[in-house]
Design a protein around this motif. Structure first.
Motif, short mmCIF file in Angstrom:
data_model
loop_
_atom_site.label_atom_id
_atom_site.label_comp_id
_atom_site.label_asym_id
_atom_site.label_seq_id
_atom_site.Cartn_x
_atom_site.Cartn_y
_atom_site.Cartn_z
N ARG A 213 0.81 -1.21 0.00
CA ARG A 213 0.00 0.00 0.00
C ARG A 213 0.85 1.27 0.00
N TYR A 214 2.13 1.10 0.26
CA TYR A 214 3.03 2.25 0.31
C TYR A 214 4.35 1.87 -0.34
N ILE A 215 4.81 2.71 -1.26
CA ILE A 215 6.11 2.53 -1.89
C ILE A 215 6.93 3.80 -1.66
N GLY A 216 8.10 3.65 -1.08
CA GLY A 216 9.00 4.77 -0.88
C GLY A 216 10.25 4.60 -1.72
N CYS A 217 10.54 5.54 -2.60
CA CYS A 217 11.74 5.50 -3.43
C CYS A 217 12.61 6.67 -3.01
N HIS A 218 13.73 6.37 -2.37
CA HIS A 218 14.56 7.42 -1.78
C HIS A 218 15.63 7.92 -2.73
N GLN A 219 15.73 7.35 -3.94
CA GLN A 219 16.69 7.81 -4.93
C GLN A 219 16.03 7.75 -6.31
N THR A 220 16.05 8.86 -7.03
CA THR A 220 15.38 8.89 -8.34
C THR A 220 16.05 7.97 -9.35
N LEU A 221 17.33 7.68 -9.18
CA LEU A 221 18.02 6.83 -10.15
C LEU A 221 17.45 5.42 -10.19
N PHE A 222 16.77 5.00 -9.12
CA PHE A 222 16.18 3.66 -9.09
C PHE A 222 15.05 3.51 -10.10
N LEU A 223 14.42 4.63 -10.46
CA LEU A 223 13.30 4.57 -11.40
C LEU A 223 13.74 4.06 -12.77
N GLU A 224 14.99 4.29 -13.12
CA GLU A 224 15.52 3.85 -14.41
C GLU A 224 15.99 2.39 -14.36
N LYS A 225 16.37 1.90 -13.17
CA LYS A 225 16.98 0.58 -13.05
C LYS A 225 16.02 -0.51 -12.59
N TYR A 226 15.01 -0.12 -11.78
CA TYR A 226 14.15 -1.12 -11.16
C TYR A 226 12.68 -0.77 -11.38
N ASP A 227 11.86 -1.80 -11.35
CA ASP A 227 10.41 -1.59 -11.44
C ASP A 227 9.89 -1.36 -10.02
N VAL A 228 10.02 -0.14 -9.54
CA VAL A 228 9.72 0.16 -8.14
C VAL A 228 8.22 0.07 -7.84
N LEU A 229 7.39 0.12 -8.87
CA LEU A 229 5.94 0.06 -8.64
C LEU A 229 5.37 -1.33 -8.90
N GLU A 230 6.22 -2.30 -9.13
CA GLU A 230 5.77 -3.67 -9.40
C GLU A 230 4.99 -4.22 -8.21
N LYS A 231 5.41 -3.88 -7.01
CA LYS A 231 4.78 -4.41 -5.81
C LYS A 231 3.65 -3.53 -5.29
N ALA A 232 3.40 -2.40 -5.95
CA ALA A 232 2.36 -1.47 -5.50
C ALA A 232 0.96 -2.03 -5.76
N ALA A 233 0.09 -1.89 -4.78
CA ALA A 233 -1.31 -2.29 -4.93
C ALA A 233 -2.08 -1.17 -5.62
N PRO A 234 -3.23 -1.47 -6.21
CA PRO A 234 -4.05 -0.41 -6.79
C PRO A 234 -4.40 0.64 -5.73
N GLY A 235 -4.21 1.91 -6.07
CA GLY A 235 -4.50 2.99 -5.13
C GLY A 235 -3.44 3.21 -4.07
N ALA A 236 -2.27 2.60 -4.23
CA ALA A 236 -1.20 2.73 -3.24
C ALA A 236 -0.62 4.14 -3.24
N VAL A 237 0.13 4.44 -2.19
CA VAL A 237 0.84 5.71 -2.08
C VAL A 237 2.28 5.52 -2.57
#
Length: 324
Positions: A213-237
């Motif tokens: 329900r909550y995804i925290g990405c503390h470094q913007t560079l991860f957005l290019e390397k990893y699927d940070v929202l793969e584990k996010a539920a619908p409507g997550a933060v």
């Protein structure tokens, strides 16, 4: 714990399955083992977390088979259940409820596969059982799950460990944390998996896709390397640490991230953690700032209570090293 969680779920669905935990392996008590099995048992899968090359089977599997066969030979049993053995968790591989369901499904077959493996794709000897890696049969809707992506040495793991302690001590919720990071840790990605819930948490595995329900990405560079929202539920933060402004941040996101946010209707929050840290004399340490944002957004604790407890945790963790 994973098997127990799955068995409870399957029992609630009307399945007649069970679990027997062997607390003491050697010296092996065959009589205690056999007495623990119900008279209705027809098939058994013995799970070993080891591989003994050249042997007829893994240690626990062999002892269980011997116990049943000797009891049958003594005339104490009129029939034998079907017994198969399998290996799980080798090389620290995940062992999830989906895999447990696959094992129970195999036991229902007329000719189940013996000496199977689960969780590892065996494309050489073809011993592995098929399972759905995206299935989450035991997902608890009352359990709050959160995933944090940090950079080794930025303090994310330490802050999340403090967060678990705070929630465990200040609420009636059960708390659990799993942390994945490189052996060097410093400079590598760290992924924190946190769970909080009223029910006991027996999930001895990482958070599955589409559940957080909550995804925290503390470094913007991860957005290019990893699927940070793969584990996010619908409507997550989704909280992102970025120096981009509110009006410009959308254009800085990779297209797959944008599509995932739109498809899952993600609630998007941003903060310039490094700017806040510098303004408050914290250097490049953003862990406490991001932790405060998590409590403020998630609502797991009242904001005022959370901030007070974070200050206490920081004092306890870092106070002995000095005030600056």
């Amino acid at each position: 714990e994973t098997v127990e969680e799955t068995v409870r779920h399957l029992n609630s669905q009307g399945e007649r399955v069970g679990l027997l935990k062997v607390r003491l392996f050697r010296p092996f008590s065959a009589s205690e083992l056999l007495n623990a099995f119900p008279a209705s048992v027809k098939s058994i899968a013995v799970l070993d977390r080891t591989k003994e090359p050249g042997s007829a089977g893994e240690p626990l599997y062999q002892d269980v088979c011997t116990a049943w066969f000797e009891s049958f030979n003594r005339g104490e049993r009129s029939a034998l259940p079907r017994i198969i053995g399998g290996r799980f968790g080798l090389s620290s591989k995940e062992f999830t409820p989906a895999m447990v369901c696959s094992i129970f499904a195999e036991l229902k077959k007329d000719a189940p596969k013996n000496h199977f493996t689960i969780g590892i794709l065996d494309d050489v000897s073809h011993t592995s059982l098929d399972y759905d890696p995206d299935a989450n049969p035991t997902a608890d809707p009352d359990c709050f799950e959160a995933v944090f992506y940090g950079l080794g040495s930025d303090g994310t793991v330490s802050a999340n460990k403090n967060g678990i302690k705070i929630i465990g001590e200040q609420t009636e919720l059960n708390a659990q944390g799993y942390f994945v990071y490189d052996s060097k840790k410093s400079g590598a990605v760290t992924v924190s998996h946190l769970r909080f819930g009223k029910n006991p948490i027996r999930s001895a595995y990482l958070i599955g896709n589409g559940l957080a329900r909550y995804i925290g990405c503390h470094q913007t560079l991860f957005l290019e390397k990893y699927d940070v929202l793969e584990k996010a539920a619908p409507g997550a933060v989704f909280l992102l640490n970025t120096s981009a402004s509110r009006d410009a941040v959308w254009d800085t996101l990779p297209r797959p991230v944008q599509q995932a946010m739109l498809g899952k209707r993600i609630r998007f929050h941003i903060i310039d953690g490094y700017r806040v840290a510098q303004e408050n004399g914290m250097g490049r340490r953003i862990n406490t700032i991001m932790q405060t944002c998590f409590f403020a957004i998630s609502g797991v604790l009242p904001k005022e209570v959370a901030i007070a407890e974070i200050k206490k945790a920081v004092e306890a963790t870092y106070g002995k090293k000095g005030r600056l």
